[in-house]
Design an enzyme around this catalytic site. Structure first.
Site, mmCIF file in Angstrom:
data_model
loop_
_atom_site.group_PDB
_atom_site.id
_atom_site.type_symbol
_atom_site.label_atom_id
_atom_site.label_comp_id
_atom_site.label_asym_id
_atom_site.label_seq_id
_atom_site.Cartn_x
_atom_site.Cartn_y
_atom_site.Cartn_z
ATOM 1 N N LYS A 78 0.800 -1.223 0.000
ATOM 2 C CA LYS A 78 0.000 0.000 0.000
ATOM 3 C C LYS A 78 0.835 1.277 0.000
ATOM 4 O O LYS A 78 0.311 2.367 -0.250
ATOM 5 C CB LYS A 78 -0.954 0.002 1.196
ATOM 6 C CG LYS A 78 -2.000 -1.096 1.150
ATOM 7 C CD LYS A 78 -2.925 -0.954 -0.046
ATOM 8 C CE LYS A 78 -4.059 -1.961 0.011
ATOM 9 N NZ LYS A 78 -5.015 -1.804 -1.087
ATOM 10 N N SER A 295 -3.431 -12.485 3.588
ATOM 11 C CA SER A 295 -3.703 -12.243 2.173
ATOM 12 C C SER A 295 -2.625 -12.872 1.301
ATOM 13 O O SER A 295 -2.895 -13.323 0.186
ATOM 14 C CB SER A 295 -3.814 -10.741 1.892
ATOM 15 O OG SER A 295 -2.562 -10.092 2.015
#
Length: 353
Positions: A78, A295
């Site tokens: 991110k 994830s």
């Protein structure tokens, strides 16, 4: 609702030429030996070939690589879109002195915004579900950001709604990067993640698979890779159930679909269960010596499933972050019962599929 970009920037007529402009020689891509700020440290993460775990599980002509995004300064993939969204916001005159950066997040984008806000001189406020990991909360606060907690039962969608209400009440106060609808999110991966994978595989990548939260990674990286070779298949990875335990990921059929996510551009989608993703996290730690988040476990499961459907190819997936941010979460509840014997059972299960 404020955004920094309303649509994906148009590519020139020759999209391949546009992509080539963003690919510099491999010899020039090295970790920064000296940096003026953490902004200079975002990107250029290593690509790891997964060998020990996959031995005997996939055809000999297939290789699986994982992009290790935990090496970014904020610890996750991110950092890339957060940096790009702020840069675009400043260039457009929407982010300026006196504004407060505000966005909804499940954690990693919040950490990235808090880190970048600190180094760029902007205060940051974040809306997060109250059940995000304790580690993520503490990291965000350590950067000086303020957290507003939303209902944990509403997940990331609840944080999105709460964030929207805050902006409606005081629109002049905030700059909202809006990671779910800002196409600068995907553009960051078109300009960095995609070119890096192309260089690191020397153009041999045949499949790209990435887990979806906002969808920015799979959309932007996929667009770049297809601009280099239309035959490359781009696959999204999502939880197999609305009530999943894969923090940060979206089950699109039951969620608010991000504006930047365009499923028609994908070649396929693979669904992964929470338990099998957790088991894969444990297996990666004990075979490859790399501790990742859930994830990443889901991404690895999808890569394995994909690898077993082809005879040859180079599969690249993304390990979005490392696992140290999740040690207090449900991911590790079953760890005390996990032993090498269980690892062998998991591997045997895959061999028998």
């Amino acid at each position: 609702m404020a955004t920094t970009s309303q649509s994906f920037p148009r590519l020139p007529a020759d999209a391949d030429a546009y992509a080539r402009e963003r690919v510099v020689p491999l010899s020039q891509i090295v970790p920064a030996g000296r940096a003026n700020s953490v902004l200079d440290l975002v990107g250029n993460t290593p690509l790891l070939e997964i060998k020990r775990l996959t031995a005997g599980l996939i055809p000999t002509g297939v290789r699986i690589f994982a992009k290790l995004e935990g090496f970014n300064p904020g610890g996750s993939v991110k950092d890339r879109p957060a940096k790009k969204m702020l840069e675009v916001g400043i260039a457009a005159g929407k982010l300026k002195p006196g504004k407060v950066i505000l966005d909804s997040t499940s954690g990693n984008t919040g950490i990235a915004l808090a880190m970048l806000g600190a180094t760029m001189g902007y205060p940051v406020e974040l809306v997060m579900p109250s059940n995000v990991s304790r580690e993520r909360k503490k990291i965000v606060e350590a950067y000086g950001a303020k957290i507003h907690f939303s209902d944990p039962m509403e997940g990331s969608d609840g944080a999105i709604v709460m964030c929207r209400k805050m902006i409606e009440q005081n629109p002049a106060r905030y700059f909202k990067p809006d990671q779910y609808n800002n196409e600068a999110n995907a553009l960051a991966h078109f300009e960095t993640t995609g070119p890096e994978i192309w260089r690191q595989t020397r153009g041999q990548v045949t499949h790209f698979a990435a887990a979806i939260g906002t969808g920015g990674t799979v959309m932007g990286t996929g667009r770049f890779l297809k601009s280099k070779n239309r035959a490359i298949r781009v696959i999204a990875v999502e939880p197999d159930d609305a009530m999943h335990g894969l923090e940060g990921l979206k089950h699109m059929a039951s969620s608010i679909v991000p504006g930047i996510y365009h499923e028609k551009e994908l070649d396929d989608k693979i669904q992964v269960g929470t338990e099998e993703a957790y088991e894969m996290v444990y297996a990666l730690g004990q075979t490859e010596g790399i501790l990742v988040g859930q994830s990443s476990g889901a991404a690895m499961i999808a890569a394995l499933k994909l690898a077993r459907t082809i005879r040859e190819g180079t599969i690249v997936t993304v390990f979005a972050d490392f696992g140290d941010k999740y040690l207090s979460t449900n991911l590790w509840i079953g760890w005390q019962e996990w032993r090498r014997e269980r690892l062998q059972q998991v591997i045997a299960k895959w061999k028998n599929k």
